[in-house]
Design an enzyme around this catalytic site. Structure first.
Site, short mmCIF file in Angstrom:
data_model
loop_
_atom_site.label_atom_id
_atom_site.label_comp_id
_atom_site.label_asym_id
_atom_site.label_seq_id
_atom_site.Cartn_x
_atom_site.Cartn_y
_atom_site.Cartn_z
N GLU A 79 7.89 -4.70 -10.87
CA GLU A 79 7.53 -5.96 -10.57
C GLU A 79 7.01 -6.20 -9.31
O GLU A 79 7.48 -5.58 -8.24
CB GLU A 79 8.61 -6.87 -10.75
CG GLU A 79 9.33 -7.10 -12.25
CD GLU A 79 10.45 -6.83 -12.54
OE1 GLU A 79 11.06 -6.13 -11.50
OE2 GLU A 79 10.69 -6.47 -13.81
N TYR A 125 -0.35 -0.11 -5.86
CA TYR A 125 -0.34 0.12 -7.21
C TYR A 125 -1.49 0.30 -7.97
O TYR A 125 -1.60 1.02 -8.95
CB TYR A 125 0.61 -0.74 -7.92
CG TYR A 125 2.01 -0.73 -7.06
CD1 TYR A 125 2.73 0.20 -6.84
CD2 TYR A 125 2.47 -1.93 -6.84
CE1 TYR A 125 3.97 0.28 -6.34
CE2 TYR A 125 3.72 -2.14 -5.98
CZ TYR A 125 4.58 -1.02 -5.88
OH TYR A 125 5.76 -0.93 -5.11
C1 LIG Z 1 2.96 -2.34 0.32
C2 LIG Z 1 3.28 -1.01 1.36
C3 LIG Z 1 4.34 -0.34 0.72
C4 LIG Z 1 1.94 -0.36 1.60
O1 LIG Z 1 2.32 0.75 2.54
P1 LIG Z 1 1.26 1.31 3.48
O2 LIG Z 1 1.88 2.53 3.88
O3 LIG Z 1 0.76 0.43 4.57
O4 LIG Z 1 0.06 1.54 2.55
P2 LIG Z 1 -0.97 2.81 2.72
O5 LIG Z 1 -1.52 2.92 3.97
O6 LIG Z 1 -0.44 4.04 2.07
O7 LIG Z 1 -2.28 2.30 1.81
C5 LIG Z 1 -2.74 2.87 0.56
C6 LIG Z 1 -3.51 1.86 -0.18
O8 LIG Z 1 -2.74 0.67 -0.50
C7 LIG Z 1 -3.62 -0.56 -0.20
N1 LIG Z 1 -3.22 -1.44 0.59
C8 LIG Z 1 -2.30 -1.13 1.67
N2 LIG Z 1 -1.95 -1.97 2.62
C9 LIG Z 1 -2.83 -2.94 2.17
C10 LIG Z 1 -3.24 -4.32 2.64
N3 LIG Z 1 -2.62 -4.73 3.71
N4 LIG Z 1 -4.15 -5.04 2.20
C11 LIG Z 1 -4.80 -4.49 1.22
N5 LIG Z 1 -4.72 -3.17 0.67
C12 LIG Z 1 -3.49 -2.46 1.04
C13 LIG Z 1 -4.99 0.16 0.07
O9 LIG Z 1 -5.70 0.47 -1.02
C14 LIG Z 1 -4.75 1.29 0.88
O10 LIG Z 1 -5.74 2.18 0.72
P3 LIG Z 1 -6.63 2.29 2.18
O11 LIG Z 1 -5.83 2.33 3.31
O12 LIG Z 1 -7.49 3.68 2.13
O13 LIG Z 1 -7.44 1.06 1.88
C15 LIG Z 1 3.86 -1.94 2.47
O14 LIG Z 1 2.48 -2.92 2.79
C16 LIG Z 1 5.02 -2.46 2.36
O15 LIG Z 1 6.12 -1.84 2.96
N6 LIG Z 1 5.06 -3.80 2.22
C17 LIG Z 1 6.32 -4.60 2.35
C18 LIG Z 1 7.39 -4.09 1.29
C19 LIG Z 1 6.58 -4.13 -0.11
O16 LIG Z 1 6.15 -5.45 -0.60
N7 LIG Z 1 6.92 -3.45 -1.12
C20 LIG Z 1 6.28 -3.55 -2.36
C21 LIG Z 1 7.38 -4.20 -3.39
S1 LIG Z 1 6.86 -4.31 -4.89
#
Ligand SMILES: CC(C)(COP(=O)(O)OP(=O)(O)OC[C@H]1O[C@@H](n2cnc3c(N)ncnc32)[C@H](O)[C@@H]1OP(=O)(O)O)[C@@H](O)C(=O)NCCC(=O)NCCS
Length: 160
Positions: free
Chosen positions: A108, A120
């Site tokens: 979710e 995702y």
């Molecule tokens: C979601 C989360 C885990 C992503 O982690 P991250 O290390 O920043 O992600 P990555 O650098 O590996 O990014 C992989 C891809 O995800 C997408 N992405 C990540 N952050 C993004 C943003 N802020 N906006 C849009 N796309 C995003 C992009 O497609 C990205 O690929 P790209 O960098 O080549 O464009 C992080 O933002 C987080 O911890 N958020 C808070 C906790 C959360 O919401 N967890 C999910 C609960 S279901």
């Protein structure tokens, strides 16, 4: 992932750091007790990413149920985002699930969580439904996502 990061399973010794990471990442975090209880369960798959200096910068918990599994939580520390750690962590979780013969993975996500939804979607998850007012602080709908793991092929081993 850069060499300065290590992907490994979580242990009880990580709980304090996991709690800090959880509170830095979510508006409605799990409690320390919920983290500890989930980590203890046999059905839990846990992964953390550790910096060379020893600091935990990302973690994920999944739960396996027969040939299906759920990603319970996944987070990267705000200071380390957009560096590919979320993608690496998710790939590690999916690889660990695929090795256990899991067919379908569910999760979710808040409808407003564009970063997670993009991560995702990129990893092959598709929308499967909506749970109304599923989240608190703030109240918000959850989008239910599903991934068929029979097509999963990781380029890397699940752990290193
Ligand atoms: C979601 C989360 C885990 C992503 O982690 P991250 O290390 O920043 O992600 P990555 O650098 O590996 O990014 C992989 C891809 O995800 C997408 N992405 C990540 N952050 C993004 C943003 N802020 N906006 C849009 N796309 C995003 C992009 O497609 C990205 O690929 P790209 O960098 O080549 O464009 C992080 O933002 C987080 O911890 N958020 C808070 C906790 C959360 O919401 N967890 C999910 C609960 S279901």
């Amino acid at each position: 992932m850069a060499d300065s990061f290590q992907l490994r399973p979580a242990s009880a010794a990580d709980l304090q750091a996991l709690d800090a990471l959880e509170r830095a990442a979510f508006s409605d975090p799990w409690t320390a007790a919920q983290l500890a209880q989930t980590l203890r369960q046999d059905s839990t798959i846990s992964l953390v990413i550790e910096e060379a200096a020893g600091r935990l910068v990302a973690y994920a918990f999944g739960r396996v149920l027969m040939d299906e599994a759920e990603i319970l939580t996944l987070a990267v520390h705000p200071s380390q985002r957009r560096g590919g750690l979320g993608r690496r962590l998710l790939e590690g979780v999916l690889a660990a699930m695929a090795i256990r013969g899991i067919r379908f993975v569910w999760l979710e996500v808040r409808v407003s969580n564009e970063a997670a939804r993009a991560l995702y979607t990129e990893a092959g998850f598709i929308a499967s439904g909506v749970r109304r007012s599923y989240y608190r602080r703030p109240v918000e709908d959850a989008l239910v996502l599903k991934r068929d793991l029979s097509t999963f092929a990781s380029a890397r081993p699940p752990l290193r």
